[in-house]
Each structure stands twice: as C-alpha cells, then as structure tokens.
Design a protein around this motif. Structure first.
Motif, PDB file in Angstrom:
ATOM      1  N   HIS A  58       5.109  13.045  58.770  1.00  0.00           N
ATOM      2  CA  HIS A  58       4.681  13.532  57.463  1.00  0.00           C
ATOM      3  C   HIS A  58       4.239  12.414  56.519  1.00  0.00           C
ATOM      4  O   HIS A  58       4.119  12.642  55.314  1.00  0.00           O
ATOM      5  CB  HIS A  58       5.814  14.315  56.807  1.00  0.00           C
ATOM      6  N   VAL A  59       4.016  11.221  57.039  1.00  0.00           N
ATOM      7  CA  VAL A  59       3.671  10.089  56.175  1.00  0.00           C
ATOM      8  C   VAL A  59       2.322   9.493  56.588  1.00  0.00           C
ATOM      9  O   VAL A  59       1.999   9.410  57.769  1.00  0.00           O
ATOM     10  CB  VAL A  59       4.799   9.024  56.174  1.00  0.00           C
ATOM     11  N   THR A  60       1.548   9.133  55.588  1.00  0.00           N
ATOM     12  CA  THR A  60       0.224   8.532  55.775  1.00  0.00           C
ATOM     13  C   THR A  60       0.115   7.318  54.859  1.00  0.00           C
ATOM     14  O   THR A  60       0.669   7.316  53.758  1.00  0.00           O
ATOM     15  CB  THR A  60      -0.886   9.534  55.392  1.00  0.00           C
ATOM     16  N   ALA A  61      -0.609   6.307  55.310  1.00  0.00           N
ATOM     17  CA  ALA A  61      -0.838   5.127  54.473  1.00  0.00           C
ATOM     18  C   ALA A  61      -2.313   4.731  54.562  1.00  0.00           C
ATOM     19  O   ALA A  61      -2.951   4.886  55.599  1.00  0.00           O
ATOM     20  CB  ALA A  61       0.036   3.967  54.914  1.00  0.00           C
ATOM     21  N   VAL A  62      -2.808   4.233  53.448  1.00  0.00           N
ATOM     22  CA  VAL A  62      -4.160   3.675  53.397  1.00  0.00           C
ATOM     23  C   VAL A  62      -4.020   2.160  53.437  1.00  0.00           C
ATOM     24  O   VAL A  62      -3.215   1.581  52.702  1.00  0.00           O
ATOM     25  CB  VAL A  62      -4.901   4.122  52.115  1.00  0.00           C
ATOM     26  N   LEU A  63      -4.810   1.538  54.308  1.00  0.00           N
ATOM     27  CA  LEU A  63      -4.715   0.101  54.548  1.00  0.00           C
ATOM     28  C   LEU A  63      -6.008  -0.610  54.203  1.00  0.00           C
ATOM     29  O   LEU A  63      -7.088  -0.055  54.368  1.00  0.00           O
ATOM     30  CB  LEU A  63      -4.418  -0.164  56.027  1.00  0.00           C
ATOM     31  N   LEU A  64      -5.887  -1.844  53.786  1.00  0.00           N
ATOM     32  CA  LEU A  64      -7.013  -2.741  53.572  1.00  0.00           C
ATOM     33  C   LEU A  64      -6.903  -3.836  54.625  1.00  0.00           C
ATOM     34  O   LEU A  64      -5.892  -4.543  54.678  1.00  0.00           O
ATOM     35  CB  LEU A  64      -6.964  -3.348  52.169  1.00  0.00           C
ATOM     36  N   LEU A  65      -7.931  -3.958  55.465  1.00  0.00           N
ATOM     37  CA  LEU A  65      -7.923  -4.981  56.507  1.00  0.00           C
ATOM     38  C   LEU A  65      -8.629  -6.233  56.012  1.00  0.00           C
ATOM     39  O   LEU A  65      -9.798  -6.185  55.643  1.00  0.00           O
ATOM     40  CB  LEU A  65      -8.614  -4.483  57.766  1.00  0.00           C
ATOM     41  N   GLY A  66      -7.924  -7.332  56.002  1.00  0.00           N
ATOM     42  CA  GLY A  66      -8.499  -8.629  55.657  1.00  0.00           C
ATOM     43  C   GLY A  66      -8.737  -9.406  56.938  1.00  0.00           C
ATOM     44  O   GLY A  66      -7.832 -10.059  57.447  1.00  0.00           O
ATOM     45  N   ARG A  67      -9.924  -9.288  57.481  1.00  0.00           N
ATOM     46  CA  ARG A  67     -10.216  -9.937  58.766  1.00  0.00           C
ATOM     47  C   ARG A  67     -10.159 -11.455  58.666  1.00  0.00           C
ATOM     48  O   ARG A  67      -9.670 -12.118  59.573  1.00  0.00           O
ATOM     49  CB  ARG A  67     -11.576  -9.487  59.273  1.00  0.00           C
ATOM     50  N   ASP A  68     -10.664 -12.009  57.578  1.00  0.00           N
ATOM     51  CA  ASP A  68     -10.656 -13.466  57.428  1.00  0.00           C
ATOM     52  C   ASP A  68      -9.240 -14.019  57.290  1.00  0.00           C
ATOM     53  O   ASP A  68      -8.928 -15.089  57.794  1.00  0.00           O
ATOM     54  CB  ASP A  68     -11.487 -13.901  56.221  1.00  0.00           C
ATOM     55  N   THR A  69      -8.384 -13.263  56.609  1.00  0.00           N
ATOM     56  CA  THR A  69      -7.009 -13.712  56.381  1.00  0.00           C
ATOM     57  C   THR A  69      -6.033 -13.139  57.411  1.00  0.00           C
ATOM     58  O   THR A  69      -4.851 -13.489  57.371  1.00  0.00           O
ATOM     59  CB  THR A  69      -6.535 -13.306  54.980  1.00  0.00           C
TER      60      THR A  69
END
Length: 83
Positions: A58-69
């Motif tokens: 029942h849980v969802t998260a939005v992620l930001l991918l930092g490819r360089d870091t």
C-alpha cells in the motif's frame, strides 16, 4: 553500480510515521532500486529516466535519480492503507 539513497528530513519523518509493514515494503523496494533504479522502478508521467516511482503493498514513493552523483532521492511517499 549501487546508488546511494537519500531521504530529505521531512520525507524521512513521513517514512517513520508509516505502519511497520508499510515501512518494510518501502525499504525493500528502495534497496532493490539501489542496484538498478531504471529496471526496478516505473516512469512518473513522461519517461525522462530521472523521476521514477516504486510501489509495494500500500506504499508508493516518487524518486529522483541523480545519475552523475549515483544518488536516489526519495521525493515523496504515499500510503493508501489503514494506520
């Protein structure tokens, strides 16, 4: 390569307030995403390879991918269960 996981303080506070099973579900999908975030997540809206979502139970998260870091930042958490 393993990505480093980052929780902003306010998002981590949300994580801490989740019921135990929801915290476990989110932790599992985040650990899996650290190995290969594109393969272990879904696009958030248009697939730009940067903003992604993960979900389990029942849980969802939005992620930001930092490819360089090599960083995954958890932007927000949504819980659709009962407390």
């Amino acid at each position: 390569m393993t990505y480093r996981l980052h929780f902003p303080a306010d998002v981590f506070d949300t994580y801490k307030q989740l019921p135990e099973l929801a915290r476990r579900d989110l932790a599992l999908v985040l650990v899996d995403a650290q190995e290969d975030p594109l393969a272990r997540s879904e696009p958030y809206g248009q697939d730009d390879g940067i903003i992604r979502t993960v979900a389990q139970g029942h849980v969802t998260a939005v992620l930001l991918l930092g490819r360089d870091t090599m960083t995954i930042t958890v932007l927000t958490i949504a819980y659709a269960g009962t407390a």
